[in-house]
Design a protein around this motif. Sequence first.
Motif, PDB file in Angstrom:
ATOM      1  N   GLN A  66       0.840  -1.199   0.000  1.00  0.00           N
ATOM      2  CA  GLN A  66       0.000   0.000   0.000  1.00  0.00           C
ATOM      3  C   GLN A  66       0.876   1.251   0.000  1.00  0.00           C
ATOM      4  N   LYS A  67       1.970   1.226   0.761  1.00  0.00           N
ATOM      5  CA  LYS A  67       2.918   2.353   0.744  1.00  0.00           C
ATOM      6  C   LYS A  67       3.551   2.493  -0.638  1.00  0.00           C
ATOM      7  N   LEU A  68       3.905   1.368  -1.238  1.00  0.00           N
ATOM      8  CA  LEU A  68       4.466   1.369  -2.587  1.00  0.00           C
ATOM      9  C   LEU A  68       3.482   1.998  -3.573  1.00  0.00           C
ATOM     10  N   ALA A  69       2.210   1.636  -3.438  1.00  0.00           N
ATOM     11  CA  ALA A  69       1.176   2.193  -4.318  1.00  0.00           C
ATOM     12  C   ALA A  69       1.039   3.696  -4.105  1.00  0.00           C
ATOM     13  N   HIS A  70       0.999   4.106  -2.855  1.00  0.00           N
ATOM     14  CA  HIS A  70       0.853   5.532  -2.547  1.00  0.00           C
ATOM     15  C   HIS A  70       2.029   6.328  -3.111  1.00  0.00           C
ATOM     16  N   PHE A  71       3.233   5.818  -2.927  1.00  0.00           N
ATOM     17  CA  PHE A  71       4.438   6.493  -3.407  1.00  0.00           C
ATOM     18  C   PHE A  71       4.437   6.627  -4.932  1.00  0.00           C
ATOM     19  N   ASN A  72       3.864   5.635  -5.634  1.00  0.00           N
ATOM     20  CA  ASN A  72       3.853   5.635  -7.102  1.00  0.00           C
ATOM     21  C   ASN A  72       2.529   6.127  -7.691  1.00  0.00           C
ATOM     22  N   ASP A  73       1.631   6.629  -6.845  1.00  0.00           N
ATOM     23  CA  ASP A  73       0.350   7.177  -7.275  1.00  0.00           C
ATOM     24  C   ASP A  73      -0.478   6.166  -8.068  1.00  0.00           C
ATOM     25  N   VAL A  74      -0.551   4.943  -7.553  1.00  0.00           N
ATOM     26  CA  VAL A  74      -1.402   3.909  -8.137  1.00  0.00           C
ATOM     27  C   VAL A  74      -2.319   3.380  -7.036  1.00  0.00           C
ATOM     28  N   SER A  75      -3.345   2.642  -7.406  1.00  0.00           N
ATOM     29  CA  SER A  75      -4.235   2.070  -6.403  1.00  0.00           C
ATOM     30  C   SER A  75      -4.084   0.549  -6.386  1.00  0.00           C
ATOM     31  N   ILE A  76      -4.211   0.008  -5.196  1.00  0.00           N
ATOM     32  CA  ILE A  76      -4.203  -1.443  -5.019  1.00  0.00           C
ATOM     33  C   ILE A  76      -5.433  -1.797  -4.204  1.00  0.00           C
ATOM     34  N   GLN A  77      -6.242  -2.708  -4.755  1.00  0.00           N
ATOM     35  CA  GLN A  77      -7.442  -3.145  -4.063  1.00  0.00           C
ATOM     36  C   GLN A  77      -7.436  -4.660  -3.943  1.00  0.00           C
ATOM     37  N   LEU A  78      -7.974  -5.146  -2.840  1.00  0.00           N
ATOM     38  CA  LEU A  78      -8.074  -6.579  -2.593  1.00  0.00           C
ATOM     39  C   LEU A  78      -9.507  -7.025  -2.862  1.00  0.00           C
ATOM     40  N   TYR A  79      -9.649  -8.181  -3.477  1.00  0.00           N
ATOM     41  CA  TYR A  79     -10.996  -8.729  -3.661  1.00  0.00           C
ATOM     42  C   TYR A  79     -10.952 -10.245  -3.539  1.00  0.00           C
ATOM     43  N   GLY A  80     -12.122 -10.840  -3.377  1.00  0.00           N
ATOM     44  CA  GLY A  80     -12.247 -12.293  -3.314  1.00  0.00           C
ATOM     45  C   GLY A  80     -11.755 -12.896  -2.011  1.00  0.00           C
ATOM     46  N   MET A  81     -11.883 -12.166  -0.923  1.00  0.00           N
ATOM     47  CA  MET A  81     -11.369 -12.668   0.350  1.00  0.00           C
ATOM     48  C   MET A  81     -12.275 -13.723   0.965  1.00  0.00           C
ATOM     49  N   GLN A  82     -11.643 -14.727   1.540  1.00  0.00           N
ATOM     50  CA  GLN A  82     -12.360 -15.727   2.319  1.00  0.00           C
ATOM     51  C   GLN A  82     -12.929 -15.023   3.555  1.00  0.00           C
ATOM     52  N   PRO A  83     -14.063 -15.496   4.088  1.00  0.00           N
ATOM     53  CA  PRO A  83     -14.665 -14.821   5.250  1.00  0.00           C
ATOM     54  C   PRO A  83     -13.709 -14.653   6.434  1.00  0.00           C
ATOM     55  N   ALA A  84     -12.895 -15.656   6.722  1.00  0.00           N
ATOM     56  CA  ALA A  84     -11.976 -15.560   7.867  1.00  0.00           C
ATOM     57  C   ALA A  84     -10.924 -14.476   7.639  1.00  0.00           C
ATOM     58  N   VAL A  85     -10.433 -14.353   6.420  1.00  0.00           N
ATOM     59  CA  VAL A  85      -9.432 -13.333   6.098  1.00  0.00           C
ATOM     60  C   VAL A  85     -10.065 -11.944   6.188  1.00  0.00           C
TER      61      VAL A  85
END
Length: 119
Positions: A66-85
């Motif tokens: 996330q820090k890498l994304a912020h520094f490079n002005d890109v977005s990173i999103q997570l999807y498809g997570m198992q309920p426990a995660v």
Amino acid sequence: MGMSFNKFGKMCVINLPSDVFTHMNIDELIDVIKVNIADGCAEFYLNMTKINRIDGVGMGVLIHIQKLAHFNDVSIQLYGMQPAVKQILFQTKMNKVVELCEFEDMAQKLFPKRVAMIA
């Protein structure tokens, strides 16, 4: 490890294997993100469907990318997570640090015409 990715213009979907958050595989994930940033990707979607659990190491990796994304002005999103995660991410307030999205939201961005036809 079995990490794969697909590019759709400036969007990149990275399919994470179940063992991505082990020490020897973390560097590969970071390298894949860095290479694709250099190649012009501005939006990353990390497919978490194969990850059944996440620990402190995994959360540390998420903070790092996330820090890498912020520094490079890109977005990173997570999807498809198992309920426990997903539950762990919310209990630890990581959902305020990393962006979470639903599969349908990600699919709408990647294939707007196809999703509109199905709906």
